[in-house]
Scaffold this active site. Structure first.
Site, mmCIF file in Angstrom:
data_model
loop_
_atom_site.group_PDB
_atom_site.id
_atom_site.type_symbol
_atom_site.label_atom_id
_atom_site.label_comp_id
_atom_site.label_asym_id
_atom_site.label_seq_id
_atom_site.Cartn_x
_atom_site.Cartn_y
_atom_site.Cartn_z
ATOM 1 N N GLU A 12 -21.684 -9.011 -16.744
ATOM 2 C CA GLU A 12 -21.122 -10.350 -16.543
ATOM 3 C C GLU A 12 -21.159 -10.776 -15.081
ATOM 4 O O GLU A 12 -20.185 -11.328 -14.550
ATOM 5 C CB GLU A 12 -19.679 -10.410 -17.068
ATOM 6 C CG GLU A 12 -19.527 -10.087 -18.544
ATOM 7 C CD GLU A 12 -20.275 -11.057 -19.453
ATOM 8 O OE1 GLU A 12 -20.374 -12.236 -19.102
ATOM 9 O OE2 GLU A 12 -20.768 -10.619 -20.514
ATOM 10 N N VAL A 17 -28.864 -15.428 -15.860
ATOM 11 C CA VAL A 17 -29.129 -16.667 -15.137
ATOM 12 C C VAL A 17 -30.104 -16.416 -13.992
ATOM 13 O O VAL A 17 -30.993 -17.236 -13.722
ATOM 14 C CB VAL A 17 -27.816 -17.294 -14.637
ATOM 15 C CG1 VAL A 17 -28.093 -18.544 -13.817
ATOM 16 C CG2 VAL A 17 -26.918 -17.645 -15.809
ATOM 17 N N LYS A 35 -35.886 -8.350 -23.386
ATOM 18 C CA LYS A 35 -34.527 -7.812 -23.454
ATOM 19 C C LYS A 35 -34.571 -6.589 -24.355
ATOM 20 O O LYS A 35 -34.661 -6.709 -25.586
ATOM 21 C CB LYS A 35 -33.569 -8.857 -24.028
ATOM 22 C CG LYS A 35 -32.104 -8.417 -24.057
ATOM 23 C CD LYS A 35 -31.498 -8.426 -22.664
ATOM 24 C CE LYS A 35 -30.020 -8.088 -22.711
ATOM 25 N NZ LYS A 35 -29.379 -8.159 -21.388
ATOM 26 N N THR A 39 -26.632 -6.586 -27.129
ATOM 27 C CA THR A 39 -25.431 -6.140 -27.827
ATOM 28 C C THR A 39 -24.425 -7.288 -27.926
ATOM 29 O O THR A 39 -24.448 -8.236 -27.148
ATOM 30 C CB THR A 39 -24.765 -4.947 -27.114
ATOM 31 O OG1 THR A 39 -24.277 -5.365 -25.837
ATOM 32 C CG2 THR A 39 -25.749 -3.805 -26.932
ATOM 33 N N GLU A 108 -35.049 -7.493 -18.571
ATOM 34 C CA GLU A 108 -33.633 -7.619 -18.223
ATOM 35 C C GLU A 108 -32.818 -6.535 -18.912
ATOM 36 O O GLU A 108 -32.771 -6.453 -20.142
ATOM 37 C CB GLU A 108 -33.094 -8.993 -18.620
ATOM 38 C CG GLU A 108 -31.653 -9.181 -18.168
ATOM 39 C CD GLU A 108 -30.943 -10.339 -18.844
ATOM 40 O OE1 GLU A 108 -29.698 -10.333 -18.854
ATOM 41 O OE2 GLU A 108 -31.627 -11.237 -19.386
ATOM 42 N N ALA A 200 -22.618 -20.396 -8.643
ATOM 43 C CA ALA A 200 -21.733 -20.232 -9.798
ATOM 44 C C ALA A 200 -21.859 -21.452 -10.703
ATOM 45 O O ALA A 200 -21.910 -22.589 -10.235
ATOM 46 C CB ALA A 200 -20.296 -20.060 -9.336
#
Length: 229
Positions: A12, A17, A35, A39, A108, A200
């Site tokens: 996280e 991004v 990927k 999960t 990723e 952000a």
């Protein structure tokens, strides 16, 4: 560079991004995002690879190797689901196949570099070693990031892997003193350049706006025009 592995210092922190920004900054290249293990999502829900393609544009091919419903580390999620785990050689084989049809393949990871993919202790680092691919490290901006970035970079060096650089995954609009100092210190502790800082909330931008801004967030090594640190 045909294959680039994207990892983080934790979960996280903006890996998806950042991966999307790298893909968006290369609109004239055929890009695939791989990927290995998604999960925490049910079948049919859009995952991280699909999100990269949504933000970055139609030149991106999204590929997911395995999906496990519980939001856990891949090895744990696979074991609890009764599904087979993803092995490093499967990740490497999939990335190599994509590389024959694309100019850039972005792999990723899930969580951090040493999160386990199977009960034998295989990690994203093992896949990167099989691919002989450089690794981009995504890290937070605030307090604690210097330690986790240093640990991740040390783990890469100890495995003979190249740390291409570091990207801040979620840069606050009004950075405090710790964040401002960290921007100067991250390249030192990583032993690799700071190659970008994604604002952000960037993932909430409209895709067209995201694509238009992506190059300003990243250094030239990643297709952008921001000076490397």
């Amino acid at each position: 560079m045909t294959v680039l592995v994207v990892t983080g210092t934790g979960t996280e922190i903006g890996k998806t991004v950042v991966t999307a920004a790298v893909a968006a900054a290369c609109p004239d290249r055929r890009v695939a995002v791989l990927k290995p293990a998604q999960t925490g999502l049910a079948p049919g829900e859009p995952g991280d690879a699909a999100e990269v393609a949504r933000l970055a544009g139609g030149h991106v091919t999204a590929v997911e190797l395995a999906r496990f419903p519980e939001p856990l580390a891949p090895a744990t999620a696979a074991r609890r689901s009764g599904l087979p785990p993803v092995r490093p050689y499967e990740i490497a084989e999939a990335a190599q196949k994509l590389a024959t049809e694309h100019d850039l393949v972005l792999v990723e990871g899930a969580g951090g570099l040493l999160v386990r993919f199977d009960d034998e202790g295989s990690t994203l680092a093992d896949a990167a070693r099989l691919l002989a691919a450089p690794v981009l490290v995504v890290t937070p901006a605030g307090l604690g990031t210097l330690n986790t970035t240093a640990l991740t970079s040390e783990a890469l060096r100890n495995r003979g892997l190249e740390c291409l650089g570091v990207v801040v995954g979620s840069m606050p609009g009004e950075p405090d003193l710790a964040v401002r100092c960290n921007l100067a210190d991250l390249p030192v502790v990583a032993g690799a350049p700071l190659l970008g800082a994604v604002p952000a909330g960037a993932g909430a931008l409209e895709p067209a706006d995201f694509r238009a801004r992506s190059r300003s967030w990243l250094a030239e090594e990643l297709g952008g025009n921001r000076p490397a640190g």
